[in-house]
Write an enzyme that holds these catalytic residues in place. Sequence first.
Site, mmCIF file in Angstrom:
data_model
loop_
_atom_site.group_PDB
_atom_site.id
_atom_site.type_symbol
_atom_site.label_atom_id
_atom_site.label_comp_id
_atom_site.label_asym_id
_atom_site.label_seq_id
_atom_site.Cartn_x
_atom_site.Cartn_y
_atom_site.Cartn_z
ATOM 1 N N CYS A 123 -19.309 -3.922 -45.473
ATOM 2 C CA CYS A 123 -19.079 -2.876 -46.470
ATOM 3 C C CYS A 123 -19.438 -1.543 -45.820
ATOM 4 C CB CYS A 123 -19.934 -3.124 -47.700
ATOM 5 S SG CYS A 123 -19.845 -1.780 -48.906
ATOM 6 N N CYS A 147 -11.264 -12.888 -43.590
ATOM 7 C CA CYS A 147 -11.854 -14.107 -44.124
ATOM 8 C C CYS A 147 -13.209 -13.722 -44.722
ATOM 9 C CB CYS A 147 -12.000 -15.110 -42.985
ATOM 10 S SG CYS A 147 -12.542 -16.717 -43.499
#
Length: 160
Positions: A123, A147
């Site tokens: 993030c 993924c």
Amino acid sequence: MKNIFSLLTVFFLISCSSKAQTASKEKKTYKVEKTNAEWRNLLTAEQYNVLREAGTERAFSSSFNKNKEKGTYVCAACKTPLYKSEYKYDSGSGWPSFDRPIKGNVELDVDYKIGYSRTELKCNTCGSHLGHSFEDGPKNTTGIRHCINGVALEFIPEKK
């Protein structure tokens, strides 16, 4: 002769101590930063393991694998929008997969934890580990597969 050898040795040692060999990777600062104790209070044990310690959830354990609703997947730690449902697809890998992130919200880093380099996804707001990127995604779009650990995400349904 001994003095020349000593001088060459010193010269060699100085030339080998360049910044490239001694520089340490600078720690990136993020918009959202918390102490480990604060993260532990905010997240479940499994979320903490994945998001803050770069763990991996068990394959096929996320309910998001089968989620077909329209909406946005956000970071479970800081709620930053990361992926739109329209970019999600079934890769068969056992983890929620996307062919692209929301621009600017996912950071690419390098991870050597298993002995070779992989592209780690984080993030960009809080630095939390999300998963890894591979070049085996849908050929008709980006060819990339993000993924992602389902426990690293929360889903916000589109308003109807």
